[in-house]
Structures are given as C-alpha cells and as structure tokens.
Design a protein around this motif. Structure first.
Motif, PDB file in Angstrom:
ATOM      1  N   GLY A   9      -8.247   5.828  -3.368  1.00  0.00           N
ATOM      2  CA  GLY A   9      -8.662   4.617  -3.227  1.00  0.00           C
ATOM      3  C   GLY A   9      -8.251   3.565  -2.034  1.00  0.00           C
ATOM      4  N   GLY A  12      -9.963   0.889  -0.408  1.00  0.00           N
ATOM      5  CA  GLY A  12     -10.522  -0.371  -1.406  1.00  0.00           C
ATOM      6  C   GLY A  12      -9.662  -1.622  -0.604  1.00  0.00           C
ATOM      7  N   VAL A  14      -7.020  -3.148  -1.978  1.00  0.00           N
ATOM      8  CA  VAL A  14      -5.486  -3.329  -1.713  1.00  0.00           C
ATOM      9  C   VAL A  14      -5.184  -2.268  -0.647  1.00  0.00           C
ATOM     10  CG1 VAL A  14      -3.194  -3.112  -3.207  1.00  0.00           C
ATOM     11  CG2 VAL A  14      -5.352  -4.055  -4.073  1.00  0.00           C
ATOM     12  N   GLY A  15      -5.610  -0.754  -1.034  1.00  0.00           N
ATOM     13  CA  GLY A  15      -5.210   0.332   0.077  1.00  0.00           C
ATOM     14  C   GLY A  15      -5.511   0.141   1.081  1.00  0.00           C
ATOM     15  N   LEU A  31      -7.830  10.718  -0.780  1.00  0.00           N
ATOM     16  CA  LEU A  31      -8.863  11.714  -1.793  1.00  0.00           C
ATOM     17  C   LEU A  31      -9.944  10.856  -1.844  1.00  0.00           C
ATOM     18  CD1 LEU A  31      -6.822  13.515  -4.436  1.00  0.00           C
ATOM     19  CD2 LEU A  31      -7.264  14.118  -1.970  1.00  0.00           C
ATOM     20  N   ASP A  32     -10.857  11.007  -1.074  1.00  0.00           N
ATOM     21  CA  ASP A  32     -12.130   9.856  -1.024  1.00  0.00           C
ATOM     22  C   ASP A  32     -13.344  10.555  -1.683  1.00  0.00           C
ATOM     23  OD1 ASP A  32     -13.658   7.793  -0.205  1.00  0.00           O
ATOM     24  OD2 ASP A  32     -13.252   8.006   1.958  1.00  0.00           O
ATOM     25  N   SER A  34     -16.198   9.311  -1.220  1.00  0.00           N
ATOM     26  CA  SER A  34     -17.362   8.987  -0.310  1.00  0.00           C
ATOM     27  C   SER A  34     -17.074   9.649   1.166  1.00  0.00           C
ATOM     28  CB  SER A  34     -17.695   7.536   0.066  1.00  0.00           C
ATOM     29  OG  SER A  34     -16.755   6.883   0.489  1.00  0.00           O
ATOM     30  N   VAL A  40     -13.603  13.939  -2.243  1.00  0.00           N
ATOM     31  CA  VAL A  40     -13.005  14.397  -3.429  1.00  0.00           C
ATOM     32  C   VAL A  40     -13.355  13.370  -4.679  1.00  0.00           C
ATOM     33  CG1 VAL A  40     -10.653  14.763  -4.683  1.00  0.00           C
ATOM     34  CG2 VAL A  40     -11.239  15.720  -2.088  1.00  0.00           C
ATOM     35  N   ILE A  42     -12.179  11.931  -8.079  1.00  0.00           N
ATOM     36  CA  ILE A  42     -10.859  12.357  -9.016  1.00  0.00           C
ATOM     37  C   ILE A  42     -11.236  12.663 -10.398  1.00  0.00           C
ATOM     38  CG2 ILE A  42      -9.473  11.039  -7.661  1.00  0.00           C
ATOM     39  CD1 ILE A  42      -9.390   8.950  -9.689  1.00  0.00           C
ATOM     40  N   THR A  43     -12.361  12.489 -10.633  1.00  0.00           N
ATOM     41  CA  THR A  43     -12.706  12.918 -12.074  1.00  0.00           C
ATOM     42  C   THR A  43     -13.145  14.384 -12.106  1.00  0.00           C
ATOM     43  OG1 THR A  43     -14.921  12.651 -11.920  1.00  0.00           O
ATOM     44  CG2 THR A  43     -14.035  10.781 -12.407  1.00  0.00           C
ATOM     45  N   PHE A  63      -4.558   4.426  -6.166  1.00  0.00           N
ATOM     46  CA  PHE A  63      -5.412   3.145  -6.180  1.00  0.00           C
ATOM     47  C   PHE A  63      -6.529   3.253  -6.885  1.00  0.00           C
ATOM     48  CE2 PHE A  63      -2.589   2.750  -2.324  1.00  0.00           C
ATOM     49  CZ  PHE A  63      -1.946   1.278  -2.450  1.00  0.00           C
ATOM     50  N   ALA A  64      -7.355   4.524  -6.712  1.00  0.00           N
ATOM     51  CA  ALA A  64      -8.525   4.404  -6.996  1.00  0.00           C
ATOM     52  C   ALA A  64      -8.657   4.143  -8.623  1.00  0.00           C
ATOM     53  CB  ALA A  64      -9.077   6.030  -6.887  1.00  0.00           C
ATOM     54  N   LYS A 138      -7.022   1.208 -18.319  1.00  0.00           N
ATOM     55  CA  LYS A 138      -5.809   1.312 -17.552  1.00  0.00           C
ATOM     56  C   LYS A 138      -4.645   1.537 -18.390  1.00  0.00           C
ATOM     57  CE  LYS A 138      -5.635   0.416 -13.631  1.00  0.00           C
ATOM     58  NZ  LYS A 138      -5.612   1.226 -12.393  1.00  0.00           N
ATOM     59  N   GLN A 159      -4.695 -10.576 -10.052  1.00  0.00           N
ATOM     60  CA  GLN A 159      -5.082 -11.563  -9.226  1.00  0.00           C
ATOM     61  C   GLN A 159      -4.916 -11.194  -7.777  1.00  0.00           C
ATOM     62  OE1 GLN A 159      -7.878 -12.876 -10.219  1.00  0.00           O
ATOM     63  NE2 GLN A 159      -7.507 -12.292 -12.497  1.00  0.00           N
ATOM     64  N   PRO A 160      -4.981 -10.303  -7.131  1.00  0.00           N
ATOM     65  CA  PRO A 160      -4.576  -9.747  -5.754  1.00  0.00           C
ATOM     66  C   PRO A 160      -5.641 -10.518  -4.730  1.00  0.00           C
ATOM     67  CG  PRO A 160      -5.728  -7.838  -6.719  1.00  0.00           C
ATOM     68  CD  PRO A 160      -5.866  -8.976  -7.984  1.00  0.00           C
TER      69      PRO A 160
HETATM   70  N1  LIG Z   1      -8.727  -6.189  -7.529  1.00  0.00           N
HETATM   71  C1  LIG Z   1      -8.195  -6.590  -8.557  1.00  0.00           C
HETATM   72  O1  LIG Z   1      -8.442  -7.750  -9.009  1.00  0.00           O
HETATM   73  C2  LIG Z   1      -6.907  -5.781  -9.353  1.00  0.00           C
HETATM   74  C3  LIG Z   1      -6.344  -6.416 -10.134  1.00  0.00           C
HETATM   75  C4  LIG Z   1      -5.040  -5.681 -10.832  1.00  0.00           C
HETATM   76  C5  LIG Z   1      -4.875  -4.428 -10.493  1.00  0.00           C
HETATM   77  N2  LIG Z   1      -5.697  -3.769  -9.767  1.00  0.00           N
HETATM   78  C6  LIG Z   1      -5.736  -2.164  -9.434  1.00  0.00           C
HETATM   79  O2  LIG Z   1      -5.209  -2.050  -8.218  1.00  0.00           O
HETATM   80  C7  LIG Z   1      -5.927  -0.782  -7.590  1.00  0.00           C
HETATM   81  C8  LIG Z   1      -6.793  -0.975  -6.468  1.00  0.00           C
HETATM   82  O3  LIG Z   1      -7.826  -1.911  -6.724  1.00  0.00           O
HETATM   83  P1  LIG Z   1      -8.745  -2.475  -5.681  1.00  0.00           P
HETATM   84  O4  LIG Z   1      -9.286  -3.965  -6.069  1.00  0.00           O
HETATM   85  O5  LIG Z   1      -8.164  -2.280  -4.260  1.00  0.00           O
HETATM   86  O6  LIG Z   1      -9.791  -1.440  -5.651  1.00  0.00           O
HETATM   87  P2  LIG Z   1     -11.313  -1.403  -4.986  1.00  0.00           P
HETATM   88  O7  LIG Z   1     -11.434  -2.111  -3.922  1.00  0.00           O
HETATM   89  O8  LIG Z   1     -12.344  -1.528  -6.368  1.00  0.00           O
HETATM   90  O9  LIG Z   1     -11.364   0.101  -4.519  1.00  0.00           O
HETATM   91  C9  LIG Z   1     -11.450   1.326  -5.444  1.00  0.00           C
HETATM   92  C10 LIG Z   1     -11.469   2.506  -4.600  1.00  0.00           C
HETATM   93  O10 LIG Z   1     -11.330   3.607  -5.468  1.00  0.00           O
HETATM   94  C11 LIG Z   1     -12.217   4.645  -5.112  1.00  0.00           C
HETATM   95  N3  LIG Z   1     -12.903   5.383  -6.189  1.00  0.00           N
HETATM   96  C12 LIG Z   1     -13.539   4.904  -7.203  1.00  0.00           C
HETATM   97  N4  LIG Z   1     -14.053   6.108  -7.943  1.00  0.00           N
HETATM   98  C13 LIG Z   1     -13.639   7.199  -7.370  1.00  0.00           C
HETATM   99  C14 LIG Z   1     -13.624   8.342  -7.743  1.00  0.00           C
HETATM  100  N5  LIG Z   1     -13.993   8.885  -8.774  1.00  0.00           N
HETATM  101  N6  LIG Z   1     -12.822   9.381  -6.939  1.00  0.00           N
HETATM  102  C15 LIG Z   1     -12.280   8.986  -5.827  1.00  0.00           C
HETATM  103  N7  LIG Z   1     -12.003   7.815  -5.391  1.00  0.00           N
HETATM  104  C16 LIG Z   1     -12.797   6.726  -6.189  1.00  0.00           C
HETATM  105  C17 LIG Z   1     -13.358   3.809  -4.229  1.00  0.00           C
HETATM  106  O11 LIG Z   1     -13.824   4.692  -3.542  1.00  0.00           O
HETATM  107  P3  LIG Z   1     -15.381   4.332  -2.779  1.00  0.00           P
HETATM  108  O12 LIG Z   1     -15.329   2.845  -2.025  1.00  0.00           O
HETATM  109  O13 LIG Z   1     -15.713   5.119  -1.767  1.00  0.00           O
HETATM  110  O14 LIG Z   1     -16.354   4.073  -4.021  1.00  0.00           O
HETATM  111  C18 LIG Z   1     -12.474   2.622  -3.833  1.00  0.00           C
HETATM  112  O15 LIG Z   1     -11.881   3.160  -2.474  1.00  0.00           O
HETATM  113  C19 LIG Z   1      -6.650  -0.215  -8.774  1.00  0.00           C
HETATM  114  O16 LIG Z   1      -5.895   0.715  -9.691  1.00  0.00           O
HETATM  115  C20 LIG Z   1      -6.971  -1.572  -9.711  1.00  0.00           C
HETATM  116  O17 LIG Z   1      -7.025  -1.241 -11.136  1.00  0.00           O
HETATM  117  C21 LIG Z   1      -6.795  -4.646  -9.008  1.00  0.00           C
END
Ligand SMILES: NC(=O)c1ccc[n+]([C@@H]2O[C@H](COP(=O)([O-])OP(=O)(O)OC[C@H]3O[C@@H](n4cnc5c(N)ncnc54)[C@H](OP(=O)(O)O)[C@@H]3O)[C@@H](O)[C@H]2O)c1
Length: 291
Positions: A9, A12, A14-15, A31-32, A34, A40, A42-43, A63-64, A138, A159-160
C-alpha cells in the motif's frame, strides 16, 4: 539490508507520503497489486511468501487495506468479500511470511476498532468493540499480528490528513468539501475524532522501523476535536464560510450505517518514547496546501 524497506500500500494516501519523505534514506519496494510487471495481490498467500522471501529488507510496513468504510459495511458478514480478504487474509499472509523470514512487521490500524462510546480518549488497554465491518476486519487483522511469533508493531491512527493534497481526499479535504457544498452540509458538533497529521505519522513509522520498537501504540495526535471545531478552524485559517452546526444523532435516524461518535486516541504511551515532538493539530492545519 537495514536501509531496505518492503511495503504494501505504498501508493496510498499514507504510504505515498512515507516514500516521498524518506526516499533519500531508504530503498522502498512495494507489494503492489497494480504493478505493471510483477503485481502482488496480498490475498494470494504464495505470491506474498515468494516476494517476502526474495526481499533483502529487515522491516515490512503494511499499509494495504480495503479502506472504504461504507463499501466495507455493504459487505458486512461476507468473508468472501474484498474487505475481509484484503484486511484479514492479506494481513495473515504477511504475518506468516514476516515471522518465517525473521522480518519486523509494522502494521497500520485504525481507531474504528472501538465502538466510539467512550467520552474521553481511548488508550491501548481499552477493549475494542467494532460496530461495523471495516473496524471488525481491521480488529481481526490486529489479532493476527498480535498472535505472531515474530517481532511486530501496531500503530492505530484516526482521520489522517497531510500538508499536500493527494488523489484521494484526506479527512481535512473531505471536511472542506462538505463546507463548500451548496447548500452547505451541516457539520456535526457531537462527532469527535483524533486527527492524525500524516507528515508526523510517517516519522512515527520510520521511528518504529529504526528503533524496532514492538507493541501496540495509538499514533494519532493525542488530541480530540469535533467535526464542527475542525471546520471552524478551517474557516478561520483558509477563509471558508463559517460552518452550519449539525447533529449526528439526528443524522443517524436517516441511515442504517453505524458511526462511532468518538474515536479520539490517547497517544501518551507513544509520545513518552518518541525522539521528536508531534505537531499540534492547530499548527498542522495551517500547513495544508490546495484546500
Ligand atoms: N484513510 C483513513 O482514513 C485511515 C484511517 C485510519 C487507519 N487507516 C489505515 O491506514 C492504512 C493506509 O490507509 P490509506 O488511506 O493510505 O489507504 P489507501 O489510500 O486506500 O491505499 C490502500 C493501498 O492498498 C493497496 N491495496 C489494496 N488492496 C490490495 C491488495 N489486494 N494487494 C496489494 N495491495 C492492495 C492499494 O493499491 P492500489 O492503489 O493499487 O489499489 C493502495 O495502494 C490502512 O491500513 C488503513 O486501514 C486509514
């Protein structure tokens, strides 16, 4: 290699801030799903194991996730759906591969593991009680990490938002969009959160990797804000129209989707160990560009 990081991730919200901030200090490998040449998912346990075994990294940053809370809620109870498969099975695969290869796993989690009924700040010893499917998946992911025989860190955030804008709107940009909508949407005075300044949070993740600190940490700002208070601050700092007060209790009568009234986190455990200070949210908000 100590300066090599394996991530999931990393593209995404945060990442991508982590890789942009630390590109001169670490070599990141993602491990992407797309990736045009070597995707890759992750499932898929086998491809995760092969990629983790092949990596020289000593640390994995995970992060994914399936992060759309409303879409996850629509999958409630469905263990063949993407929210369960990515958040639970994907994490289980990383936990297993990390333990088998002796890599330190840093897992990013959420305040949505709580039901939101506590009036103050949630601590790491409070008992999780998720009220919707994203939070439930989660929490199961956290339990998989905590059951690991390897080294791990769990960082819960809420709430990032980040200083620069990203393709997916963060918590602050979503709020600004609500304030700008016509007619303006009411902003809840009785819905509280603990905003996480991503620019700081990526330094927290790097600290965990650098020091190999283990355990469960709340890693937002340690502050508690209502949506309305945040909106008032945005109006003041960015010249947006003053918000209209809204009531979460009234809103909940119009929807079946549950909302946690308060997800603010107590971060004193983390702050007592960090080797740098966190930015107060009021100051962090002023750094936001392209609001
Ligand atoms: N955003 C929030 O409000 C928030 C709040 C609290 C905690 N978090 C946690 O913080 C972390 C990062 O969140 P984020 O908002 O940065 O996430 P995000 O922007 O939604 O990005 C998620 C990432 O996961 C990748 N991904 C999804 N399915 C996948 C799979 N099957 N295999 C490999 N990669 C996969 C996506 O790749 P693609 O782009 O290629 O699909 C994307 O890069 C997460 O664990 C989330 O639960 C987020």
């Amino acid at each position: 290699m100590a300066n090599s990081i394996l991530g999931t991730g990393l593209q995404g919200l945060v990442g991508s801030k982590l890789t942009a901030t630390f590109s001169d200090r670490y070599i990141f490998d993602n491990l992407d799903i797309s990736h045009p040449v070597t995707p890759v998912d992750i499932t898929d346990e086998t491809s995760v194991r092969i990629a983790v075994e092949a990596s020289p990294a000593e640390v994995i940053m995970h992060f994914a996730a399936f992060t759309d809370v409303t879409k996850a809620w629509e999958q409630s109870g469905d263990k063949s759906g993407p929210a369960y498969k990515v958040n639970v099975l994907g994490t289980q695969h990383l936990v297993k591969a990390a333990a088998e290869t002796g890599k330190h796993l840093i897992h990013i989690s959420t305040a949505y593991v709580f039901d939101g009924t506590t009036p103050g700040l949630y601590t790491e010893t409070d008992t999780p009680n998720p009220i919707e499917w994203y939070g439930q998946t989660k929490l199961w992911a956290e339990e998989a990490v905590q059951a690991s025989s390897g080294h791990w860190t769990i960082l819960r955030i809420d709430q990032p938002f980040r200083s620069d804008s990203f393709a997916k709107p963060d918590a602050v940009r979503k709020l600004a969009n609500l304030m700008r909508s016509q007619p303006p949407k009411p902003i809840f005075t009785n819905h509280w959160c603990g905003p996480t300044f991503i620019d700081d949070f990526v330094k927290v993740i790097e600290w965990a990797a650098r020091t190999r600190t283990t355990g469960l940490f709340h890693a937002s700002s340690g502050e508690k804000w209502s949506d309305f208070e945040l909106a008032q601050e945005l109006a003041k700092s960015f010249g947006l129209t003053a918000p209209t007060a809204g009531d979460l209790t009234e809103y909940l009568k119009t929807t079946n989707r549950p909302y946690q009234p308060n997800t603010a986190l107590d971060c004193s455990k983390l702050i007592s160990q960090l080797d740098f200070p966190l930015t107060p949210i009021k100051e962090a908000l002023t750094t936001c560009q392209e609001l």
